[in-house]
Design an enzyme around this catalytic site. Structure first.
Site, PDB file in Angstrom:
ATOM      1  N   ALA A   1     -12.050  -3.317  -7.984  1.00 32.77           N
ATOM      2  CA  ALA A   1     -11.554  -3.787  -9.289  1.00 32.77           C
ATOM      3  C   ALA A   1     -10.966  -2.653 -10.137  1.00 32.77           C
ATOM      4  O   ALA A   1     -10.547  -2.881 -11.260  1.00 32.77           O
ATOM      5  CB  ALA A   1     -12.689  -4.467 -10.060  1.00 32.77           C
TER       6      ALA A   1
ATOM      7  N   ARG B   1      -8.224  -0.887  -9.632  1.00 32.51           N
ATOM      8  CA  ARG B   1      -6.754  -0.782  -9.652  1.00 32.51           C
ATOM      9  C   ARG B   1      -6.145  -2.039  -9.044  1.00 32.51           C
ATOM     10  O   ARG B   1      -6.836  -2.843  -8.426  1.00 32.51           O
ATOM     11  CB  ARG B   1      -6.295   0.417  -8.811  1.00 32.51           C
ATOM     12  CG  ARG B   1      -6.694   1.735  -9.400  1.00 32.51           C
ATOM     13  CD  ARG B   1      -6.198   2.912  -8.584  1.00 32.51           C
ATOM     14  NE  ARG B   1      -7.065   3.193  -7.440  1.00 32.51           N
ATOM     15  CZ  ARG B   1      -6.643   3.280  -6.184  1.00 32.51           C
ATOM     16  NH1 ARG B   1      -5.375   3.078  -5.899  1.00 32.51           N
ATOM     17  NH2 ARG B   1      -7.486   3.564  -5.212  1.00 32.51           N
TER      18      ARG B   1
ATOM     19  N   GLY C   1     -12.772  -8.024 -25.890  1.00 37.37           N
ATOM     20  CA  GLY C   1     -13.649  -9.152 -26.226  1.00 37.37           C
ATOM     21  C   GLY C   1     -14.323  -9.809 -25.037  1.00 37.37           C
ATOM     22  O   GLY C   1     -15.056 -10.789 -25.197  1.00 37.37           O
TER      23      GLY C   1
ATOM     24  N   VAL D   1     -18.059   0.651  -0.686  1.00 41.99           N
ATOM     25  CA  VAL D   1     -18.318  -0.620   0.013  1.00 41.99           C
ATOM     26  C   VAL D   1     -18.449  -0.434   1.526  1.00 41.99           C
ATOM     27  O   VAL D   1     -18.918  -1.333   2.229  1.00 41.99           O
ATOM     28  CB  VAL D   1     -17.242  -1.696  -0.301  1.00 41.99           C
ATOM     29  CG1 VAL D   1     -17.159  -1.991  -1.788  1.00 41.99           C
ATOM     30  CG2 VAL D   1     -15.882  -1.307   0.272  1.00 41.99           C
TER      31      VAL D   1
ATOM     32  N   TYR E   1      -5.842  -2.115  10.460  1.00 43.11           N
ATOM     33  CA  TYR E   1      -5.769  -2.964   9.255  1.00 43.11           C
ATOM     34  C   TYR E   1      -5.576  -4.444   9.642  1.00 43.11           C
ATOM     35  O   TYR E   1      -6.241  -5.330   9.082  1.00 43.11           O
ATOM     36  CB  TYR E   1      -4.611  -2.455   8.398  1.00 43.11           C
ATOM     37  CG  TYR E   1      -4.435  -3.107   7.048  1.00 43.11           C
ATOM     38  CD1 TYR E   1      -5.333  -2.863   6.011  1.00 43.11           C
ATOM     39  CD2 TYR E   1      -3.340  -3.942   6.795  1.00 43.11           C
ATOM     40  CE1 TYR E   1      -5.146  -3.434   4.754  1.00 43.11           C
ATOM     41  CE2 TYR E   1      -3.144  -4.515   5.549  1.00 43.11           C
ATOM     42  CZ  TYR E   1      -4.060  -4.258   4.528  1.00 43.11           C
ATOM     43  OH  TYR E   1      -3.862  -4.838   3.293  1.00 43.11           O
TER      44      TYR E   1
ATOM     45  N   ALA F   1      -6.452  -5.867  12.448  1.00 45.68           N
ATOM     46  CA  ALA F   1      -7.705  -6.345  13.059  1.00 45.68           C
ATOM     47  C   ALA F   1      -8.727  -6.665  11.973  1.00 45.68           C
ATOM     48  O   ALA F   1      -9.412  -7.694  12.021  1.00 45.68           O
ATOM     49  CB  ALA F   1      -8.257  -5.287  14.011  1.00 45.68           C
ATOM     50  N   ALA F   2      -8.823  -5.795  10.965  1.00 42.41           N
ATOM     51  CA  ALA F   2      -9.780  -6.029   9.872  1.00 42.41           C
ATOM     52  C   ALA F   2      -9.407  -7.285   9.099  1.00 42.41           C
ATOM     53  O   ALA F   2     -10.271  -8.119   8.789  1.00 42.41           O
ATOM     54  CB  ALA F   2      -9.809  -4.818   8.936  1.00 42.41           C
ATOM     55  N   LYS F   3      -8.122  -7.437   8.805  1.00 43.83           N
ATOM     56  CA  LYS F   3      -7.695  -8.577   7.982  1.00 43.83           C
ATOM     57  C   LYS F   3      -7.793  -9.895   8.761  1.00 43.83           C
ATOM     58  O   LYS F   3      -8.139 -10.936   8.187  1.00 43.83           O
ATOM     59  CB  LYS F   3      -6.274  -8.339   7.452  1.00 43.83           C
ATOM     60  CG  LYS F   3      -6.174  -7.169   6.457  1.00 43.83           C
ATOM     61  CD  LYS F   3      -7.102  -7.370   5.263  1.00 43.83           C
ATOM     62  CE  LYS F   3      -6.919  -6.346   4.160  1.00 43.83           C
ATOM     63  NZ  LYS F   3      -7.894  -6.507   3.071  1.00 43.83           N
TER      64      LYS F   3
ATOM     65  N   ILE G   1       2.759  -6.714  -2.282  1.00 45.66           N
ATOM     66  CA  ILE G   1       2.460  -6.714  -3.720  1.00 45.66           C
ATOM     67  C   ILE G   1       2.632  -5.298  -4.264  1.00 45.66           C
ATOM     68  O   ILE G   1       2.195  -4.322  -3.628  1.00 45.66           O
ATOM     69  CB  ILE G   1       1.002  -7.195  -3.975  1.00 45.66           C
ATOM     70  CG1 ILE G   1       0.712  -8.504  -3.216  1.00 45.66           C
ATOM     71  CG2 ILE G   1       0.728  -7.339  -5.466  1.00 45.66           C
ATOM     72  CD1 ILE G   1       1.561  -9.694  -3.570  1.00 45.66           C
TER      73      ILE G   1
END
Ligand code: NAP
Length: 248
Positions: A15, A17, A55, A65, A156, A158-160, A189
């Site tokens: 979280a 970036r 707020g 992680v 990447y 394989a992980a995804k 993105i």
């Protein structure tokens, strides 16, 4: 349509970036208390601070992680502090690209453990109390390359792809307890992760994106926030590509 969140508590990894930051901010804007996790205390701290300043309700916690023991300790600490965590967004991820013949075992291992094994640890630890409470939302941020493959990203991809199988298995395991599990597969993105690519790579990509623009972190946050809402309660085990129409 306005979405309902009933003052839930969410944990968003990565979280600090990019996409994770956009997800944390959007959930907080909708009244969700957000636990912002990232590797460095500085990045998640700044995001949580900005949410509180505007707020909202947020807490920051630096957790690697990829370190199962650290995830266990953090989960126990956070569950004791908040009593419950209703929404889990497994978003933290890294790339270590290279063609297979040049890919070191370290680069394979770190990408698998950060992107995929992290989902195993968080979902097991945070998912149990969700199933006991009979309400939960889990969203795993995968990638279109987990569906279509990409040369130079075997680790990447394989992980995804693994995250997609994991999502479907957990959806089946947790469904009877009213806990949904879905995946969001972003295309290209604009974040720090993709800023390292040469400008010509972006131009080449535009030629295969029917909507003719690169994605924004907000495009992914919008889909994720919907899947975390009360209204998405009849959706589970699905993969939503948010990619300007690249994969059809
Ligand atoms: P990003 O801008 O590079 O941000 C990654 C975030 O993950 C950072 O907050 C980082 O923490 C955190 N992170 C990385 N390793 C971690 C670890 N070991 N422990 C804890 N946190 C860690 O990435 P992004 O572009 O927003 O990507 C977010 C997710 O979307 C990733 O899973 C990525 O694979 C996926 N995705 C991105 C794209 C894209 O085009 N950008 C496309 C498809 C899928 P720090 O802030 O402390 O460094």
């Amino acid at each position: 349509m306005s979405l309902t969140y009933n003052n839930r508590v969410a944990l968003v990894t990565g979280a600090g970036r990019g996409i994770g930051k956009a997800i944390a901010e959007l959930l907080a804007k909708n009244g969700v208390t957000v636990i912002c996790v990232s590797k460095s205390a500085a990045s998640c701290g700044a995001v949580a601070e900005a949410i509180v300043a505007s707020g909202g309700k947020a807490k920051a916690l630096a957790v690697d992680v990829a370190d199962g023991a650290a995830v266990k300790q953090a989960s126990e600490q956070l569950l004791a502090e908040f009593g419950h965590i209703d929404i889990l967004v497994n978003n933290a991820g890294i790339t270590k690209d290279g063609l297979l013949f040049r890919m070191s075992e370290d680069d394979w291992e770190s990408v698998i453990s950060t992107n995929l094994t992290s989902c195993y640890h968080w979902t097991k630890l945070i998912g149990r109390p969700m199933t006991q409470k009979r309400w939960g939302r889990i969203v795993n941020i995968t990638s279109v390359v987990g569906l279509m493959g990409n040369a130079g990203q075997a680790n990447y991809c394989a992980a995804k792809a693994g995250m997609i199988g994991f999502t479907k298995a957990i959806a089946k395991e947790f469904a009877a307890r009213n806990v949904t599990c879905n995946a969001v597969a972003p295309g290209f993105i604009k974040t720090d992760m993709t800023s390292v690519l040469p400008p010509e790579a972006g131009e080449k990509l535009l030629s295969v994106i029917p909507l003719k623009r690169l994605g924004e972190a907000a495009d992914i946050a919008n889909m994720t926030a919907y899947l975390c809402s009360e209204e998405a309660g009849y959706i589970t085990g699905q993969v939503f590509t948010v990619d300007g129409g690249m994969v059809m």
